[in-house]
Design a protein around this motif. Structure first.
Motif, PDB file in Angstrom:
ATOM      1  N   PRO A   1       0.799  -1.411   0.074  1.00  0.00           N
ATOM      2  CA  PRO A   1       0.008   0.035  -0.002  1.00  0.00           C
ATOM      3  C   PRO A   1       0.867   1.105  -0.074  1.00  0.00           C
ATOM      4  CG  PRO A   1      -0.702  -1.498   1.570  1.00  0.00           C
ATOM      5  CD  PRO A   1       0.463  -2.085   1.284  1.00  0.00           C
ATOM      6  N   GLY A   2       0.318   2.351  -0.752  1.00  0.00           N
ATOM      7  CA  GLY A   2       0.970   3.493  -0.617  1.00  0.00           C
ATOM      8  C   GLY A   2      -0.096   4.633   0.193  1.00  0.00           C
ATOM      9  N   THR A   3       0.057   5.771  -0.526  1.00  0.00           N
ATOM     10  CA  THR A   3      -0.974   6.837  -0.058  1.00  0.00           C
ATOM     11  C   THR A   3      -1.966   7.405  -0.970  1.00  0.00           C
ATOM     12  OG1 THR A   3       0.683   8.517  -0.525  1.00  0.00           O
ATOM     13  CG2 THR A   3       0.914   7.854   1.750  1.00  0.00           C
ATOM     14  N   ASP A   4      -1.768   6.872  -2.129  1.00  0.00           N
ATOM     15  CA  ASP A   4      -2.705   6.957  -3.362  1.00  0.00           C
ATOM     16  C   ASP A   4      -4.101   6.423  -2.989  1.00  0.00           C
ATOM     17  OD1 ASP A   4      -2.932   4.378  -5.129  1.00  0.00           O
ATOM     18  OD2 ASP A   4      -1.406   4.425  -3.828  1.00  0.00           O
ATOM     19  N   LEU A   5      -5.048   7.053  -3.764  1.00  0.00           N
ATOM     20  CA  LEU A   5      -6.419   6.831  -3.647  1.00  0.00           C
ATOM     21  C   LEU A   5      -6.830   5.081  -3.770  1.00  0.00           C
ATOM     22  CD1 LEU A   5      -9.517   7.341  -3.349  1.00  0.00           C
ATOM     23  CD2 LEU A   5      -9.625   7.696  -6.003  1.00  0.00           C
ATOM     24  N   ALA A   6      -6.180   4.439  -4.734  1.00  0.00           N
ATOM     25  CA  ALA A   6      -6.186   2.909  -4.824  1.00  0.00           C
ATOM     26  C   ALA A   6      -5.888   2.464  -3.547  1.00  0.00           C
ATOM     27  CB  ALA A   6      -5.565   2.331  -5.950  1.00  0.00           C
ATOM     28  N   SER A   7      -4.797   2.851  -3.043  1.00  0.00           N
ATOM     29  CA  SER A   7      -4.228   2.022  -1.758  1.00  0.00           C
ATOM     30  C   SER A   7      -5.346   2.127  -0.638  1.00  0.00           C
ATOM     31  CB  SER A   7      -2.834   2.633  -1.421  1.00  0.00           C
ATOM     32  OG  SER A   7      -2.052   2.350  -2.367  1.00  0.00           O
ATOM     33  N   ILE A   8      -5.876   3.526  -0.689  1.00  0.00           N
ATOM     34  CA  ILE A   8      -6.932   3.662   0.363  1.00  0.00           C
ATOM     35  C   ILE A   8      -8.091   2.752   0.333  1.00  0.00           C
ATOM     36  CG2 ILE A   8      -8.418   5.517   1.483  1.00  0.00           C
ATOM     37  CD1 ILE A   8      -6.061   7.414   0.947  1.00  0.00           C
ATOM     38  N   VAL A   9      -8.714   2.817  -0.959  1.00  0.00           N
ATOM     39  CA  VAL A   9      -9.831   1.953  -1.169  1.00  0.00           C
ATOM     40  C   VAL A   9      -9.698   0.566  -1.029  1.00  0.00           C
ATOM     41  CG1 VAL A   9     -11.349   1.685  -2.934  1.00  0.00           C
ATOM     42  CG2 VAL A   9     -10.904   4.066  -2.328  1.00  0.00           C
ATOM     43  N   VAL A  10      -8.639   0.120  -1.723  1.00  0.00           N
ATOM     44  CA  VAL A  10      -8.581  -1.381  -1.506  1.00  0.00           C
ATOM     45  C   VAL A  10      -8.171  -2.177  -0.253  1.00  0.00           C
ATOM     46  CG1 VAL A  10      -8.294  -1.204  -4.199  1.00  0.00           C
ATOM     47  CG2 VAL A  10      -6.142  -1.633  -2.570  1.00  0.00           C
ATOM     48  N   ASN A  11      -7.659  -1.134   0.486  1.00  0.00           N
ATOM     49  CA  ASN A  11      -7.273  -1.589   1.936  1.00  0.00           C
ATOM     50  C   ASN A  11      -8.329  -1.414   2.923  1.00  0.00           C
ATOM     51  OD1 ASN A  11      -4.633  -3.139   1.463  1.00  0.00           O
ATOM     52  ND2 ASN A  11      -4.306  -1.337   0.487  1.00  0.00           N
ATOM     53  N   ALA A  12      -9.484  -0.933   2.468  1.00  0.00           N
ATOM     54  CA  ALA A  12     -10.380  -0.270   3.511  1.00  0.00           C
ATOM     55  C   ALA A  12     -10.855  -1.190   4.529  1.00  0.00           C
ATOM     56  CB  ALA A  12     -11.533   0.355   2.674  1.00  0.00           C
ATOM     57  N   GLN A  13     -11.192  -0.867   5.717  1.00  0.00           N
ATOM     58  CA  GLN A  13     -11.772  -1.730   6.758  1.00  0.00           C
ATOM     59  C   GLN A  13     -13.187  -1.723   6.833  1.00  0.00           C
ATOM     60  OE1 GLN A  13      -8.525  -3.673   7.699  1.00  0.00           O
ATOM     61  NE2 GLN A  13      -9.970  -3.824   9.371  1.00  0.00           N
ATOM     62  N   ILE A  14     -13.877  -2.765   6.869  1.00  0.00           N
ATOM     63  CA  ILE A  14     -15.189  -2.881   6.702  1.00  0.00           C
ATOM     64  C   ILE A  14     -15.743  -3.389   8.065  1.00  0.00           C
ATOM     65  CG2 ILE A  14     -17.386  -3.302   5.370  1.00  0.00           C
ATOM     66  CD1 ILE A  14     -15.467  -1.394   3.989  1.00  0.00           C
ATOM     67  N   GLY A  15     -16.121  -2.644   9.061  1.00  0.00           N
ATOM     68  CA  GLY A  15     -16.011  -3.743   9.989  1.00  0.00           C
ATOM     69  C   GLY A  15     -14.753  -3.880  10.746  1.00  0.00           C
ATOM     70  N   GLU A  16     -14.671  -5.123  11.019  1.00  0.00           N
ATOM     71  CA  GLU A  16     -13.283  -5.881  11.514  1.00  0.00           C
ATOM     72  C   GLU A  16     -12.584  -6.311  10.527  1.00  0.00           C
ATOM     73  OE1 GLU A  16     -12.642  -5.574  14.791  1.00  0.00           O
ATOM     74  OE2 GLU A  16     -14.413  -4.354  15.161  1.00  0.00           O
ATOM     75  N   ASP A  17     -12.916  -6.366   9.224  1.00  0.00           N
ATOM     76  CA  ASP A  17     -11.818  -7.092   8.190  1.00  0.00           C
ATOM     77  C   ASP A  17     -11.621  -6.056   7.086  1.00  0.00           C
ATOM     78  OD1 ASP A  17     -12.584  -9.631   9.385  1.00  0.00           O
ATOM     79  OD2 ASP A  17     -14.532  -9.545   8.838  1.00  0.00           O
ATOM     80  N   ARG A  18     -10.665  -6.260   6.234  1.00  0.00           N
ATOM     81  CA  ARG A  18     -10.112  -5.717   5.233  1.00  0.00           C
ATOM     82  C   ARG A  18     -11.227  -6.021   4.112  1.00  0.00           C
ATOM     83  NH1 ARG A  18      -4.541  -5.712   1.993  1.00  0.00           N
ATOM     84  NH2 ARG A  18      -4.968  -8.184   2.049  1.00  0.00           N
ATOM     85  N   ILE A  19     -11.517  -5.131   3.114  1.00  0.00           N
ATOM     86  CA  ILE A  19     -12.267  -5.410   2.225  1.00  0.00           C
ATOM     87  C   ILE A  19     -11.973  -6.461   1.498  1.00  0.00           C
ATOM     88  CG2 ILE A  19     -11.152  -3.617   0.654  1.00  0.00           C
ATOM     89  CD1 ILE A  19     -14.014  -2.826  -0.573  1.00  0.00           C
ATOM     90  N   SER A  20     -12.813  -7.324   0.915  1.00  0.00           N
ATOM     91  CA  SER A  20     -12.409  -8.416   0.064  1.00  0.00           C
ATOM     92  C   SER A  20     -11.697  -8.318  -1.347  1.00  0.00           C
ATOM     93  CB  SER A  20     -13.510  -9.454  -0.274  1.00  0.00           C
ATOM     94  OG  SER A  20     -14.272  -8.928  -1.123  1.00  0.00           O
ATOM     95  N   GLU A  21     -10.968  -8.959  -1.894  1.00  0.00           N
ATOM     96  CA  GLU A  21     -10.348  -8.680  -3.103  1.00  0.00           C
ATOM     97  C   GLU A  21     -11.469  -8.299  -4.319  1.00  0.00           C
ATOM     98  OE1 GLU A  21      -8.225 -11.053  -6.253  1.00  0.00           O
ATOM     99  OE2 GLU A  21      -6.424 -10.631  -4.846  1.00  0.00           O
ATOM    100  N   PRO A  22     -12.508  -9.115  -4.431  1.00  0.00           N
ATOM    101  CA  PRO A  22     -13.597  -9.083  -5.644  1.00  0.00           C
ATOM    102  C   PRO A  22     -14.322  -7.541  -5.244  1.00  0.00           C
ATOM    103  CG  PRO A  22     -13.594 -11.324  -4.595  1.00  0.00           C
ATOM    104  CD  PRO A  22     -12.928 -10.488  -3.829  1.00  0.00           C
TER     105      PRO A  22
END
Length: 412
Positions: A212-233
Motif C-alpha cells: 500500500p501507498g498513500t494514493d486513492l487506490a491504496s486507501i480504497v482497496v485496503n479499507a476496513q469494513i467492520g473488523e475486516d479488510r475489504i475483500s479482493e472482489p
C-alpha cells in the motif's frame, strides 16, 4: 455508462399497475433523444403522468418530477439502490458502493470520501490546472479537434491515473478499453472490454494490497469494513466504479457544456467577460449542470405501499430521473433556457441526493471550473465544425458520441 437494453420484448403489465399510468418509454431510445436527451426528456416530463409504468427494459416505474425524485433518492429504506441498472439482472455482481444501502454503503463510502476531502482537492488543483493548460496548448495550433476524444476523455482519465499513482501514459492502454465498454457496439464487444478493464484493475488492486501507498487506490482497496479488510472482489468492483464514474460522468458533462458554448456565442461571451469572477463562474457552471443533467439510475421498491395514489409493490423497479430535477417547470421558470444571471441558482441533482450523493462532486466542480477558464482564455471563439452535428447517446449516463469543433483565431 451507456447500456443498450438488448431487450425488445415488452413486459406484461402487473395487475397492480393502473392502465392509465402505462406509457411506452425506453430510457435507451426515446423520441428526440439523439438530438438532445435533456430537452426530449423534458417533453416527456410535461406530457406524461408524474409517475408512470413502462413495459420496456423488464417493466419499471418512472418518476419525472423533482419533488418525487428527490424524496425517493433520500429514502433508501423504501427505495433501495441494490440494483440501479435496467433491465435488472439480479445475477450480476453488484457495483460497489453504488449498489448497496446504508449501513454497509456508509462504511464503504468513507475511504473514498476521505480521499476526496476539499483539502485534498485543493492540493491537487495545480496538477489539474497544469493538465488543462497542456491539453489546450496542444490543441490550439490545430484549429480544431474532436473534443470528446481529444479533451473530454483525456482530462479525467489523467486525473484518475494521478489519483491512483499510475503513469499518465497508461491512458493509452486504459482509455480504449473504457471507450469500448461505455460507448456501445455489440453486447459481446462490451463484455470483452469489461473483462479487459477488470483484468487491468485487478492488477492494480493486487499491487496496492500487497504494497500500500498513500494514493486513492491504496486507501480504497485496503479499507476496513467492520473488523475486516475489504475483500479482493469487492475492491476490484469498487475501483472499477471509481474509474467509470470519474471518466464517464466528467467527460459527458464537459461535452454537453462545450457543445452548448460552441452553439451559443452570447453565453460564451458572457463567461469570457467574467472569467475572473469566482461567483459568476460558479453560478454559470451550476446553471449548465442544471440544464444538462446526465444521470438516471434505478431503485428497487422495498415494501408494498401507495405513494401519491400510485400503488408500489415490493420488488418493483423504479427510475427516478435525476436529470429531470433541473428541468421541472414547477420549480424553475423557463427550464430549457440557460440564464447565467438567474436571481438564485436553481437546484439540480447532477451529483445525486441522499446517501448516494457523489463523493467526487468537489473534484468534478474543480475540474470543470479549471476547464472553463483555461479553454475560454485561450480559445474564446469556437464553433461546431460544419456538417458535424453531434449524436447524443441515451442511457444510464447520457453523453455525446463525438463533438467536432473548429476555431480560426489564435490564443487571445
Amino acid at each position: 455508462m451507456d447500456c443498450a437494453s438488448g431487450q425488445t420484448q415488452l413486459a406484461e403489465k402487473p395487475s397492480h399497475v393502473p392502465e392509465g399510468l402505462v406509457v411506452d418509454f425506453d430510457m435507451y431510445d426515446f423520441a428526440g433523444g439523439a438530438d438532445g436527451p435533456q430537452a426530449a426528456l423534458h417533453a416527456i416530463q410535461t406530457a406524461s403522468p408524474d409517475i408512470f409504468w413502462t413495459p420496456r427494459n423488464g417493466g419499471h416505474w418512472v418518476a419525472t418530477r423533482a419533488d418525487d425524485i428527490e424524496a425517493m433518492l433520500r429514502d433508501p429504506a423504501r427505495f433501495s439502490s441494490n440494483r440501479v441498472f435496467l433491465p435488472r439482472d439480479d445475477t450480476a455482481p453488484r457495483s460497489l458502493p453504488l449498489e448497496v444501502d446504508p449501513p454497509l454503503h456508509t462504511e464503504l463510502r468513507k475511504p473514498l470520501s476521505r480521499a476526496l476531502f476539499p483539502r485534498i482537492v485543493d492540493a491537487m488543483e495545480p496538477r489539474v490546472q497544469e493538465l488543462a493548460q497542456s491539453l489546450v496548448a496542444g490543441l490550439l495550433p490545430r484549429g480544431g479537434c474532436e473534443f470528446v476524444a481529444d479533451f473530454a476523455n483525456v482530462m479525467p482519465i489523467n486525473i484518475f491515473l494521478d489519483l491512483v499513482d499510475l503513469p499518465r501514459e497508461e491512458r493509452h492502454v486504459l482509455l480504449p478499453l473504457v471507450e469500448a465498454f461505455i460507448k456501445g457496439g455489440t453486447i459481446a464487444a462490451r463484455q470483452e472490454a469489461q473483462m479487459a478493464v477488470f483484468a487491468y484493475i485487478t492488477d492494480v488492486v493486487r499491487a496496492r494490497r500487497l504494497e500500500p501507498g498513500t494514493d486513492l487506490a491504496s486507501i480504497v482497496v485496503n479499507a476496513q469494513i467492520g473488523e475486516d479488510r475489504i475483500s479482493e472482489p469487492d475492491a476490484i468492483a469498487y475501483m472499477t466504479l471509481i474509474l467509470f464514474g470519474g471518466l464517464d460522468t466528467i467527460a459527458s458533462m464537459l461535452s454537453f457544456i462545450t457543445y452548448f458554448l460552441a452553439e451559443n456565442p452570447a453565453h460564451r461571451a458572457q463567461l469570457v467577460a467574467h472569467l475572473d469572477d469566482d461567483t459568476y463562474v460558479r453560478n454559470a457552471m451550476e446553471e449548465l449542470f442544471r440544464r444538462f443533467g446526465i444521470v438516471q439510475a434505478a431503485r428497487v421498491v422495498q415494501e408494498d405501499f401507495d405513494y401519491r395514489d400510485v400503488p408500489f409493490r415490493k420488488d418493483d423497479a423504479i427510475l427516478p430521473m435525476n436529470l429531470l430535477c433541473g428541468l421541472d417547470d414547477r420549480r424553475i421558470d423557463d427550464p430549457l433556457a440557460v440564464d447565467f444571471e438567474r436571481p438564485k441558482p436553481a437546484r439540480h441533482l447532477v451529483f445525486g441526493a441522499g446517501p448516494h450523493s457523489c463523493p467526487g462532486a468537489t473534484l468534478a466542480r474543480r475540474e470543470i471550473t479549471i476547464f472553463l477558464r483555461e479553454w475560454l482564455r485561450h480559445i474564446p471563439e469556437f464553433r461546431v465544425a460544419p456538417g458535424c452535428r453531434p449524436v447524443h447517446l441515451m442511457g444510464v449516463t447520457c453523453s455525446i458520441h463525438a463533438l467536432n469543433l473548429e476555431w480560426s483565431s489564435p490564443a487571445r
